[in-house]
Design an enzyme around this catalytic site. Structure first.
Site, PDB file in Angstrom:
ATOM      1  CB  SER A 114      -0.909  -0.008   1.227  1.00 29.47           C
ATOM      2  OG  SER A 114      -0.111   0.058   2.391  1.00 29.47           O
ATOM      3  CG  ASP A 164      10.250   1.903   1.647  1.00 25.41           C
ATOM      4  OD1 ASP A 164      10.322   3.136   1.464  1.00 25.41           O
ATOM      5  OD2 ASP A 164       9.269   1.224   1.307  1.00 25.41           O
TER       6      ASP A 164
HETATM    7  O1  PMV Z   1       5.652   2.191  -2.394  1.00 24.73           O
HETATM    8  P1  PMV Z   1       6.859   2.081  -1.548  1.00 24.73           P
HETATM    9  O2  PMV Z   1       6.564   2.249  -0.100  1.00 24.73           O
HETATM   10  O3  PMV Z   1       7.616   0.816  -1.833  1.00 24.73           O
HETATM   11  O4  PMV Z   1       7.827   3.299  -1.920  1.00 24.73           O
HETATM   12  C1  PMV Z   1       8.450   3.365  -3.178  1.00 24.73           C
HETATM   13  C2  PMV Z   1       9.228   4.632  -3.325  1.00 24.73           C
HETATM   14  C3  PMV Z   1       9.916   4.781  -4.662  1.00 24.73           C
HETATM   15  O5  PMV Z   1      10.547   6.052  -4.671  1.00 24.73           O
HETATM   16  C4  PMV Z   1       8.927   4.717  -5.805  1.00 24.73           C
HETATM   17  C5  PMV Z   1      10.972   3.691  -4.897  1.00 24.73           C
HETATM   18  C6  PMV Z   1      12.161   3.796  -3.962  1.00 24.73           C
HETATM   19  O6  PMV Z   1      12.833   2.766  -3.805  1.00 24.73           O
HETATM   20  O7  PMV Z   1      12.454   4.875  -3.419  1.00 24.73           O
END
Ligand code: PMV
Length: 295
Positions: A89, A137
């Site tokens: 999400s 993350d």
């Molecule tokens: O959707 P999420 O929580 O996996 O975040 C992705 C964020 C991006 O910038 C699209 C990819 C990244 O690794 O930073």
């Protein structure tokens, strides 16, 4: 041994951060819990099912066990996962589960890992599973707090209410990152400029976040969402939701990879209350604590 790690929201800068632009990210008060118990074989119990080492059903947990075993060989372990974070999400549930599992393994097998070690391992797991990613993350899940990325500069977030609404559709990070990469390959001279605009938005937000300046933040949410739409990571459902929220006085944008997942919104208290009722939204607190042992 039990450990937990927080979810996160990207306030500004997703996707552009993959190409070395700035992003503003904060840990939030939803957590993933992992318990590790020594055993003779490997068993993983989670809301996704009960398996052994299984790179299909439990890719993040399985790679976390594999990477940990490279540092400290283990015979077997039983891992139990419970999570408050909706999966796929955009709230970083994959990184939170990875980091929580690594910390629980560290405690159970007395490996003496520092948070830096845990971050390094979690970063490897992210690449094992996704093949691509900025490392944002795992960083936030490990260290918690609110940060300007990639500078790793801590930022302050004033007293603002952050609304989260789950579209209920999955957001597959690897898929969305690949989509943006393809667009960039076809139109580098355009897409790089969009990334530059996102970078400027992220940098400009720091002062407004610290002051809790809802008006400026609303404008920046709007601008960032327009850029995300331009690079193809919004969709009709998200566009409609953002539109409806605008009518209620809420400025909203995708958080995370998009294509589904969650959107975040900001506005005055009355608008937020109405939006929460109408769209099943919830409020989150910024700056949550990073990975930690639980009793
Ligand atoms: O959707 P999420 O929580 O996996 O975040 C992705 C964020 C991006 O910038 C699209 C990819 C990244 O690794 O930073």
């Amino acid at each position: 041994m039990k450990a937990s790690a927080p979810a996160k929201i990207i306030l500004f800068g997703e996707h552009a951060v993959v190409y070395k632009r700035h992003a503003v990210v904060t840990a939030i008060n939803l957590r993933c819990y992992a318990e590790a118990k020594k055993s003779n074989d490997i068993k993983i119990v989670s809301p996704l099912g009960i398996t052994g080492l299984d790179f299909e059903v439990h890719p993040y947990v399985s790679y976390a066990i594999k990477r940990f075993s490279e540092i400290k060989p283990i015979n077997g372990v039983e891992i139990k996962i419970e999570s408050e974070i909706p999966i796929a999400s955009g709230l970083g549930s994959s990184a939170a589960v990875t980091v929580a599992v690594l910390k629980a393994l560290d405690g159970e097998f007395e490996a003496g890992l520092s948070n830096d070690d845990i971050f390094e391992l979690a970063r490897k797991v992210e690449l094992d599973v996704q093949g691509i990613g900025s490392g944002t993350d795992p960083f936030i899940a490990t260290f918690g707090g609110a940060w300007l990325i990639p500078d790793r500069k801590p930022i302050k977030i004033g007293n603002i209410k952050l609304l989260v609404i789950n579209t209920g559709e999955s957001s597959i990070t690897a898929e969305m990152v690949r989509k943006v990469a393809e667009l960039r390959e076809r139109h580098p001279e355009v897409v790089e400029k969009i990334f530059d605009a996102i970078d400027a938005i992220a940098l400009k937000s720091i002062d407004a976040l610290e002051k809790g300046d809802v008006k400026t933040l609303s404008e920046l949410f709007f601008l960032n969402q327009c850029m995300l739409k331009a690079i193809g990571v919004s969709n009709r459902k998200i566009d409609k939701l953002v539109e409806k929220l605008t009518e209620l006085g809420i400025s909203a944008k995708i958080t995370g990879a998009g294509g589904g997942g969650c959107i975040i919104g900001i506005g005055d208290d009355k608008s937020i209350e109405r939006a929460m009722k109408e769209f099943n939204g919830f409020l989150v607190e910024a700056g949550a604590e990073g990975v930690r042992f639980e009793d």
